[in-house]
Design an enzyme around this catalytic site. Structure first.
Site, mmCIF file in Angstrom:
data_model
loop_
_atom_site.group_PDB
_atom_site.id
_atom_site.type_symbol
_atom_site.label_atom_id
_atom_site.label_comp_id
_atom_site.label_asym_id
_atom_site.label_seq_id
_atom_site.Cartn_x
_atom_site.Cartn_y
_atom_site.Cartn_z
ATOM 1 N N SER A 150 0.834 -1.212 0.000
ATOM 2 C CA SER A 150 0.000 0.000 0.000
ATOM 3 C C SER A 150 0.862 1.252 0.000
ATOM 4 O O SER A 150 1.904 1.283 0.655
ATOM 5 C CB SER A 150 -0.868 0.016 1.260
ATOM 6 O OG SER A 150 -1.467 1.286 1.423
ATOM 7 N N THR A 162 -3.120 4.052 1.378
ATOM 8 C CA THR A 162 -3.809 3.660 2.619
ATOM 9 C C THR A 162 -2.856 3.818 3.804
ATOM 10 O O THR A 162 -3.215 4.389 4.838
ATOM 11 C CB THR A 162 -4.324 2.214 2.488
ATOM 12 O OG1 THR A 162 -5.132 2.171 1.307
ATOM 13 C CG2 THR A 162 -5.144 1.799 3.691
ATOM 14 N N ARG A 213 -5.702 -4.323 6.180
ATOM 15 C CA ARG A 213 -5.758 -4.657 4.744
ATOM 16 C C ARG A 213 -5.392 -6.134 4.631
ATOM 17 O O ARG A 213 -4.237 -6.508 4.881
ATOM 18 C CB ARG A 213 -4.792 -3.781 3.949
ATOM 19 C CG ARG A 213 -4.569 -4.310 2.549
ATOM 20 C CD ARG A 213 -3.873 -3.322 1.652
ATOM 21 N NE ARG A 213 -4.754 -2.231 1.295
ATOM 22 C CZ ARG A 213 -4.497 -1.357 0.320
ATOM 23 N NH1 ARG A 213 -3.393 -1.460 -0.387
ATOM 24 N NH2 ARG A 213 -5.343 -0.388 0.046
ATOM 25 N N GLN A 253 -12.083 3.626 0.348
ATOM 26 C CA GLN A 253 -11.845 4.207 -0.969
ATOM 27 C C GLN A 253 -13.145 4.789 -1.550
ATOM 28 O O GLN A 253 -13.165 5.932 -2.016
ATOM 29 C CB GLN A 253 -11.286 3.123 -1.915
ATOM 30 C CG GLN A 253 -11.020 3.626 -3.310
ATOM 31 C CD GLN A 253 -9.869 4.619 -3.364
ATOM 32 O OE1 GLN A 253 -8.777 4.321 -2.925
ATOM 33 N NE2 GLN A 253 -10.101 5.803 -3.892
ATOM 34 N N ASP A 270 -9.878 0.952 -12.654
ATOM 35 C CA ASP A 270 -8.952 0.359 -11.687
ATOM 36 C C ASP A 270 -8.098 -0.644 -12.463
ATOM 37 O O ASP A 270 -8.432 -1.012 -13.608
ATOM 38 C CB ASP A 270 -9.767 -0.344 -10.578
ATOM 39 C CG ASP A 270 -8.886 -0.953 -9.482
ATOM 40 O OD1 ASP A 270 -7.714 -0.563 -9.370
ATOM 41 O OD2 ASP A 270 -9.392 -1.828 -8.743
ATOM 42 N N SER A 281 -5.780 -7.235 -9.856
ATOM 43 C CA SER A 281 -5.637 -6.710 -8.494
ATOM 44 C C SER A 281 -4.503 -7.403 -7.757
ATOM 45 O O SER A 281 -3.967 -8.413 -8.233
ATOM 46 C CB SER A 281 -6.951 -6.929 -7.738
ATOM 47 O OG SER A 281 -7.920 -6.018 -8.183
ATOM 48 N N CYS A 314 -8.784 4.763 -8.377
ATOM 49 C CA CYS A 314 -8.398 4.619 -6.957
ATOM 50 C C CYS A 314 -6.883 4.660 -6.784
ATOM 51 O O CYS A 314 -6.394 4.976 -5.708
ATOM 52 C CB CYS A 314 -8.978 3.335 -6.389
ATOM 53 S SG CYS A 314 -8.539 1.872 -7.345
ATOM 54 N N LEU A 315 -6.149 4.325 -7.865
ATOM 55 C CA LEU A 315 -4.683 4.239 -7.869
ATOM 56 C C LEU A 315 -4.213 3.079 -6.979
ATOM 57 O O LEU A 315 -4.906 2.755 -6.029
ATOM 58 C CB LEU A 315 -4.019 5.563 -7.442
ATOM 59 C CG LEU A 315 -4.429 6.817 -8.226
ATOM 60 C CD1 LEU A 315 -3.675 8.039 -7.660
ATOM 61 C CD2 LEU A 315 -4.150 6.692 -9.719
HETATM 62 N N1 NVA Z 1 -8.486 -3.593 -7.086
HETATM 63 C C1 NVA Z 1 -7.218 -3.113 -6.592
HETATM 64 C C2 NVA Z 1 -7.422 -1.897 -5.758
HETATM 65 C C3 NVA Z 1 -6.152 -1.273 -5.233
HETATM 66 C C4 NVA Z 1 -6.408 -0.079 -4.367
HETATM 67 C C5 NVA Z 1 -6.541 -4.214 -5.785
HETATM 68 O O1 NVA Z 1 -7.221 -4.876 -4.995
HETATM 69 O O2 NVA Z 1 -5.348 -4.415 -5.974
HETATM 70 N N1 CP Z 2 -6.123 3.188 -3.462
HETATM 71 C C1 CP Z 2 -5.396 2.535 -2.549
HETATM 72 O O1 CP Z 2 -5.927 1.911 -1.618
HETATM 73 O O2 CP Z 2 -4.060 2.656 -2.714
HETATM 74 P P1 CP Z 2 -2.932 1.807 -1.967
HETATM 75 O O3 CP Z 2 -3.095 0.377 -2.427
HETATM 76 O O4 CP Z 2 -1.634 2.404 -2.378
HETATM 77 O O5 CP Z 2 -3.166 1.908 -0.488
#
Ligand code: NVA
Ligand code: CP
Length: 305
Positions: free
Chosen positions: A51, A54, A102, A132, A221, A225, A261-262
């Site tokens: 992250s 976050t 997380r 988010q 997004d 993921s 969301c990045l």
């Molecule tokens: N869908 C992505 C969101 C990241 C903030 C993931 O779970 O990696």
């Molecule tokens: N959008 C978001 O939760 O970014 P990170 O994965 O960098 O925390």
């Protein structure tokens, strides 16, 4: 004990209370007002996945409000591996005032919350990402000035981000379209619940040029993921027609804001040009994570008194 695990656990008026508080906290932050309401409080942040936003927004935000935040990475406490989740949960409850986690498995955050005597905040699981999407609707509100029925078109994978949008749509009226490949639709039960709530207009589309028409917001997004990165090359082929690029944005036919969301994988789900365009509000979104999360924590402390 009130936790923050899913947006749909909250009523419309509770969500508004948090959004209004976030607005107040944002303005205090920008005026550098002294607002240390988290003094003598401690936040335990558990990260089983990487992250940037976050971690930095929770840590910086909590400390700005006078508290102390601890980063517990995958090699620190080994949640569910070195020690049972329910043991970590009761342990952290003895030292800290709030937990943000997380995790991969959504059931794990439910278990963490079940045994915790302090509030637990979901900082993303494989299933959803409520902090988010609370931030995203706050950002929509800032830019559109209203939040009733904006047309939000999400392009890409029907993933954890989409599940939180659907859970928001159960409480706040949206015109929400998830435009995804046939085999990458969001979870059926969550989708059905959002439709059955009757609050929002919900559509699933597989046609980007149709879906984007009249969009107030185009959102995307990553196609793979965290936990799916070994599928990235395969997914790139399946998702290529869902890329958010300048041509697609033009097809909305109105002033459309771009959100993500990045982190973004430029050249995959979004082009560099769209990320850098004046209609891109991705860094407002990123900044707002901090203000909205501070509001969520302040709200939880107040309600759990
Ligand atoms: N869908 C992505 C969101 C990241 C903030 C993931 O779970 O990696
Ligand atoms: N959008 C978001 O939760 O970014 P990170 O994965 O960098 O925390």
């Amino acid at each position: 004990m009130k936790h923050f695990l899913h947006i749909s656990d909250y009523s419309n008026s509770e969500l508004w209370e948090i959004l209004k508080l976030a607005k107040e906290l944002k303005s205090k932050f920008h005026l550098r007002e002294n607002h240390k309401i988290f003094q003598n409080r401690s936040l335990a942040m558990i990260f089983a996945k990487p992250s940037a936003r976050t971690r930095v927004s929770f840590e910086t935000g909590f400390e700005w409000m006078g508290g102390h935040a601890l980063f517990l990475g995958p090699n620190d406490i080994g949640i569910g591996k070195r020690e049972a989740i329910k043991d970590i949960s009761r342990l952290l409850s003895r030292y800290n005032d709030v937990i943000m986690a997380r995790l991969f498995d959504h059931d794990h955050i439910l278990e963490l919350a079940e045994y915790s005597t302090i509030p637990v905040i979901n900082g993303l699981t494989d299933y959803n990402h409520p902090c988010q999407i609370m931030t995203d609707i706050f950002t929509v509100w800032e830019h559109l000035e209203v939040i009733d029925n904006p047309k939000i078109v999400y392009m890409g994978d029907g993933n954890n981000i989409v599940h939180s949008w659907l859970q928001l749509a159960m409480k706040i009226p949206l015109d929400f379209v998830c435009c995804c490949p046939e085999d990458f639709k969001p979870d059926t039960a969550t989708l059905q619940k959002a439709i059955d709530s009757g609050i929002s207009k919900i559509n699933i589309s597989h046609n980007p040029t149709e879906a984007i028409l009249n969009a107030d917001i185009v959102y995307t997004d990553v196609w793979a993921s965290m936990g799916q990165k070994d599928e990235a090359a395969e997914r790139e082929k399946l998702f290529s027609s869902f890329q958010v690029n300048e041509d697609l944005i033009e097809k909305s036919g109105k002033k459309t804001f771009f959100m993500h969301c990045l982190p973004a994988e430029r050249g995959r789900e979004v082009t560099d040009g769209v990320m850098e365009a004046d209609y891109s509000i991705v860094f407002d979104q990123a900044e707002n994570r901090m203000h909205v999360q501070n509001a969520i924590m302040a709200y939880l402390f107040e309600k759990n008194k």
